[in-house]
Each structure stands twice: as C-alpha cells, then as structure tokens.
Write an enzyme that holds these catalytic residues in place. Structure first.
Site, PDB file in Angstrom:
ATOM      1  N   GLY A 119       0.908  -1.011  -0.013  1.00  0.00           N
ATOM      2  CA  GLY A 119       0.154   0.128   0.051  1.00  0.00           C
ATOM      3  C   GLY A 119       0.933   1.262   0.069  1.00  0.00           C
ATOM      4  N   LYS A 141      -0.424   5.465  -5.900  1.00  0.00           N
ATOM      5  CA  LYS A 141      -1.239   5.407  -7.050  1.00  0.00           C
ATOM      6  C   LYS A 141      -2.091   6.263  -7.408  1.00  0.00           C
ATOM      7  CE  LYS A 141      -3.119   2.036  -4.208  1.00  0.00           C
ATOM      8  NZ  LYS A 141      -1.964   1.935  -3.175  1.00  0.00           N
ATOM      9  N   GLY A 142      -2.721   7.106  -6.320  1.00  0.00           N
ATOM     10  CA  GLY A 142      -3.386   8.338  -6.630  1.00  0.00           C
ATOM     11  C   GLY A 142      -2.920   9.269  -7.752  1.00  0.00           C
ATOM     12  N   ASN A 166     -10.143   2.891   4.988  1.00  0.00           N
ATOM     13  CA  ASN A 166      -8.976   2.355   5.339  1.00  0.00           C
ATOM     14  C   ASN A 166      -7.957   2.976   4.242  1.00  0.00           C
ATOM     15  OD1 ASN A 166     -10.078   0.604   3.309  1.00  0.00           O
ATOM     16  ND2 ASN A 166      -8.798  -0.996   4.339  1.00  0.00           N
ATOM     17  N   HIS A 222      -5.461   8.448  -0.458  1.00  0.00           N
ATOM     18  CA  HIS A 222      -4.888   8.797  -1.316  1.00  0.00           C
ATOM     19  C   HIS A 222      -4.615  10.466  -1.242  1.00  0.00           C
ATOM     20  CE1 HIS A 222      -5.100   5.198  -3.691  1.00  0.00           C
ATOM     21  NE2 HIS A 222      -6.294   5.495  -4.102  1.00  0.00           N
ATOM     22  N   THR A 223      -3.456  10.989  -1.426  1.00  0.00           N
ATOM     23  CA  THR A 223      -3.412  12.337  -1.304  1.00  0.00           C
ATOM     24  C   THR A 223      -2.818  12.559  -3.147  1.00  0.00           C
ATOM     25  OG1 THR A 223      -2.262  12.178   0.739  1.00  0.00           O
ATOM     26  CG2 THR A 223      -1.704  14.228  -0.603  1.00  0.00           C
ATOM     27  N   ARG A 240     -22.731 -13.688   5.772  1.00  0.00           N
ATOM     28  CA  ARG A 240     -24.194 -13.459   5.379  1.00  0.00           C
ATOM     29  C   ARG A 240     -25.354 -13.153   6.111  1.00  0.00           C
ATOM     30  NH1 ARG A 240     -24.251 -19.147   3.168  1.00  0.00           N
ATOM     31  NH2 ARG A 240     -23.009 -19.127   5.057  1.00  0.00           N
TER      32      ARG A 240
HETATM   33  P1  IMP Z   1      -7.297  -2.627   7.576  1.00  0.00           P
HETATM   34  O1  IMP Z   1      -7.501  -2.562   6.264  1.00  0.00           O
HETATM   35  O2  IMP Z   1      -7.867  -1.353   8.626  1.00  0.00           O
HETATM   36  O3  IMP Z   1      -8.247  -3.915   8.249  1.00  0.00           O
HETATM   37  O4  IMP Z   1      -6.048  -2.991   8.239  1.00  0.00           O
HETATM   38  C1  IMP Z   1      -5.268  -4.182   7.724  1.00  0.00           C
HETATM   39  C2  IMP Z   1      -3.754  -3.948   7.315  1.00  0.00           C
HETATM   40  O5  IMP Z   1      -3.895  -3.143   6.145  1.00  0.00           O
HETATM   41  C3  IMP Z   1      -3.072  -2.986   8.320  1.00  0.00           C
HETATM   42  O6  IMP Z   1      -1.730  -3.359   8.425  1.00  0.00           O
HETATM   43  C4  IMP Z   1      -3.117  -1.638   7.678  1.00  0.00           C
HETATM   44  O7  IMP Z   1      -2.108  -0.884   8.298  1.00  0.00           O
HETATM   45  C5  IMP Z   1      -3.110  -2.002   6.324  1.00  0.00           C
HETATM   46  N1  IMP Z   1      -3.529  -1.080   5.534  1.00  0.00           N
HETATM   47  C6  IMP Z   1      -5.021  -0.632   5.161  1.00  0.00           C
HETATM   48  N2  IMP Z   1      -5.129   0.277   4.192  1.00  0.00           N
HETATM   49  C7  IMP Z   1      -4.204   0.702   3.793  1.00  0.00           C
HETATM   50  C8  IMP Z   1      -3.655   1.611   2.808  1.00  0.00           C
HETATM   51  O8  IMP Z   1      -4.365   2.351   2.425  1.00  0.00           O
HETATM   52  N3  IMP Z   1      -2.296   1.747   2.909  1.00  0.00           N
HETATM   53  C9  IMP Z   1      -1.501   0.922   3.479  1.00  0.00           C
HETATM   54  N4  IMP Z   1      -1.714   0.021   4.406  1.00  0.00           N
HETATM   55  C10 IMP Z   1      -3.125  -0.120   4.604  1.00  0.00           C
END
Ligand code: IMP
Length: 430
Positions: free
Chosen positions: A12, A16-17, A38, A41-42, A144
């Site tokens: 992550g 990408k943005g 979660n 993007h900046t 479900r």
């Molecule tokens: P969740 O998506 O909040 O359940 O987090 C699960 C894992 O994915 C954790 O390690 C988060 O830090 C990571 N994570 C979730 N979204 C991002 C993102 O946009 N960028 C980087 N890591 C992410």
C-alpha cells in the site's frame, strides 16, 4: 487506449492516486472496487492538495465519472464527510458519483468489534489495522447473516426489524467480552443510518449495470486499487493483510466487470518499500537508512498518521505481486527520495538458513525466517525533482529503474520524481 487497472504491488501507499489522476486524461470513468475508508490517497491537482479516502480519484476531473463498486465497504458518515470536504474545495459531485447499491455498510458495532480484537486480545494477534471497521464489515458480508447492504437502507421497515435482531446479537457478544460495555441502541442506529441513506440517495446506483452501460457506450474505464497487492486477503501476507482482494484479482468480484474488458494493467511500486501495521517485512531498515527514507519520503500514514516502516526495494515480493496482479507495465514512484544514498540495495532472493527461497512462502513462520539476499547498486547524489524527461535523469538513476524492471520481470513505463503531475517521466520503449 481502452480500459486500465492501476494497483499497488507492495503493502500500500505506493502513490497510486497520482498515476490515476494523470491517466484520467485518457479515461472517462474511475471505479473503486474494494476496501473502504482505510485507504488514503493524496493527490495534488492543479496546485491544490486533495485527500481522498472512499471517493475515487476521478472525481477531481469534471468530465470523469466516479464509481464505488459493490466490493467496497462504506461507512456512510465517512463518505458524506468526504463528499462535504471535497465539495467545500470546489469539487462538483452532481451526477458524477455512483455508489453501488450492493456495497456493504459499516455500522457502529463493526468499529467496536475491531477495537475489541485490536485492543484486548493478545498482542501477538494485533494486526495493526486502520480501525475503520473494515474487517468486521467484510466478516459480516461473507458470513451472510448480519451483512447490511446500501440497498437495504431504502426499505426502512425491514431495515429497522433486521437491525433489531443484528444489534441484539452483537450486544450479547460484546457484553460478554467487555465488562463496561454500553449496549447499542438499534432504533437510534436505524434512524441515524436512514438519515444517511437520504443524503446518499442521489448517488446510489446499480454500479455494475451502470459500468456495463458505460462500456457499451465506448467509455474508457480505470479501476483504482486501494491498499496494495501484498495486503490481498488471498494472495498477501495473511493474516497481516486487509480483508479484501486488494490486488488486481479483486477487480471482477468488486465491480462486476470481467477482466477481458481491461487491456492495460499498471503495477505501481515505490523505489523502496514501506509498510504500515504489523506483519513481515524482510527488507525493513529499522535504522538510520529507514529513518532517512521516512523523512525524505514523508512516510506517515494518510489515514492514521502512523509512521510507516521503511526499507529497501524487495524485488522478490514485487515480482510475486506483479504476477498475481497481471501487471503489463510498472510505474516507479518516489525515485527522488533515494537521492544522496551512496549505495542502494535491492532484495533479489530470500534465504532460509542457507537455502534459497525463490518466491514468497505461504506460512508466516517460514516468511519470518527468510533473510533477503541483496544486490547493491551505486546511488546518485543529484536532486531528481526537476527532471522532466528520461534523459534528464542521471545515468545511475536510470540504471536503477531499469534494474527494478528486469528484476520484477515487467518493463517500467512511468517514473515519478515528485508529487506534481509535471514531475512524471515517461520511459521510452527500447
Ligand atoms: P485494515 O484494512 O484497516 O483492516 O488494516 C489491515 C492492514 O492493512 C493493516 O496493516 C493496515 O495498516 C493496512 N492498510 C489498510 N489500508 C491501507 C492503506 O491504504 N495503505 C497501507 N496500508 C493499509
């Protein structure tokens, strides 16, 4: 040019943005297909900085439509807040945002369930999530019994009835786990969410049918991945992953569009590697080099503000995820961050007690034992942020980029040397 998919190939935050924003010039529709708030993007567009979380980047272009597909999980107050913030920055949403009616809804008890697992179980089980309720919502989706979809919010009587049963169940569960738990009030949640539903009504659509109609009209689509391929629930470093298919394999289930409708698959990597949250990271540099990259690359989470873990480029992991995501070309981001580092290391293999490991092992026990085998490349001292063409880059920077492409096994087509769209270099094809 037809339709394109843009996904991160690391954990992550690959920027990408910026790529999605740039490619909007050649696309008519941008589709988010997984994840939720979660993501962060900046995007710096025409001198203004926009922070996007649930809303697809395409919204910043007046002539582009933005679709939130059925595979996304939506926290309505977060989405409405984001719409309000972007509207205040001058973005016009009228007729341009299409929110999938099959997308699942994040409810207050999802946030409580996530706090429970992240705070009160054994530290070894903490995943370091963003605490946006993503995992618990996806759990209810695949389970479900307790899943709530956007479409359900438009049947108030049935929604109230169902929520009563769901909340009674959740309250019993949470009360058993949390001594000072304040039970949720189903009627209050129902009214709150029915209010959100009214605010969202102008945007709600059958997203998959909408997208297929756009394809039939010859409109060009861009699928925007959130998180990165190594956080994919099926193909990433499980359990330290997110709860959706964040690699390109998620496009079809999350949008209803088959892969045959997409011809360009861009894998986005940073010139180094970062990770937020827990989980293995073989090339992590928890030292001066890591700190230097963190400061130069401003590596702090967009959503949570957490400092990102930083390390060398991991070509084993990138090669693996380029394969899973079917990348046909690579964009290398943040190359400018590496200026001034004398020697750059790239992991080209792993070694487990002297035995070579060619690909990413499934078991974390095995993965955590893997030590990276590095190749060292000479760095460059020049500032890259003013480079505008491939020939403006110092030879060593070009060699580093070409080396990454060879190691990933996919050619690099785009290099980024700063957040502005002018700081983007198209790599000439040989
Ligand atoms: P969740 O998506 O909040 O359940 O987090 C699960 C894992 O994915 C954790 O390690 C988060 O830090 C990571 N994570 C979730 N979204 C991002 C993102 O946009 N960028 C980087 N890591 C992410």
């Amino acid at each position: 040019m037809g339709s394109t998919c843009v996904v991160g190939l690391q954990w992550g935050d690959e920027a990408k943005g910026k790529i999605v924003d740039l490619l909007c010039d050649h696309h008519d529709v941008v589709v988010r297909y997984q994840g939720g708030a979660n993501a962060g993007h900046t995007v710096v567009h025409e001198g203004t900085t926009y922070k996007l979380s649930l809303v697809p980047t395409g919204i910043l272009r007046e002539n582009v439509d933005a679709v939130i597909g059925n595979g996304v999980v939506i926290h309505p107050p977060a989405l409405l807040k984001e719409i309000a913030g972007l509207t205040a920055q001058g973005v016009d949403f009228t007729g341009r945002l299409h929110v999938g009616d099959r997308a699942h809804v994040i409810l207050p008890y999802h946030l409580a369930e996530e706090r429970l697992t992240e705070e009160s179980s054994s530290a070894a089980d903490h995943l370091g999530t963003t605490r946006r309720g993503i995992g618990p919502c996806y759990k209810d989706k695949v389970g479900r019994v307790h899943g709530v979809r956007i479409a359900d919010l438009y049947h108030p009587a049935e929604f109230r009835e169902r929520l009563k049963r769901i909340v009674a169940f959740k309250n019993r569960l949470l009360a058993a786990m949390l001594p000072d738990f304040e039970p949720f009030d189903d009627a209050a949640i129902a009214e709150e969410y029915l209010g959100y539903a009214e605010e969202l009504r102008p945007y709600v659509a059958d997203a998959s049918s909408w997208v297929h109609a756009a394809i039939a009209q010859g409109r060009r689509l861009m699928f925007e991945g959130a998180q990165g391929s190594l956080l994919d629930v099926d193909h990433g470093t499980y359990p330290y992953v997110t709860s959706s298919n964040s690699s390109a394999v998620g496009v079809s289930p999350g949008s209803g569009v088959p892969c045959r409708n997409i011809d360009r698959w861009i894998g986005v990597v940073k010139a180094y590697t970062t990770r937020v949250g827990g989980g293995p990271f073989p090339t992590e540099q928890d030292n001066e080099i890591g700190e230097r990259i963190r400061q130069a690359g401003r590596e702090f989470g967009t959503v949570t503000g957490r400092p990102r873990r930083c390390g060398w480029f991991d070509a084993v992991a990138a090669r693996y995820s380029a394969r899973v995501s079917g990348s046909t070309e690579i964009a290398v981001m943040l190359l400018d961050v590496l200026s001034g580092i004398d020697e750059l290391k790239v992991a080209v293999a792993y070694e487990d007690e002297g035995v070579a490991v060619e690909t990413m092992p499934a078991s974390l026990v095995d993965y955590e034992r893997c030590k990276p085998v590095y190749e060292t490349l000479p760095g460059w001292s020049e500032d890259l942020t003013t480079a505008r063409s491939w020939s403006d880059l110092p030879t060593r920077a070009r060699e580093y980029v070409e080396y990454l492409g060879r190691r990933i096994g996919v050619p690099v087509s785009i290099v980024s040397v700063g957040p502005d769209r002018r700081q983007t270099i198209m790599v000439p094809r040989n």
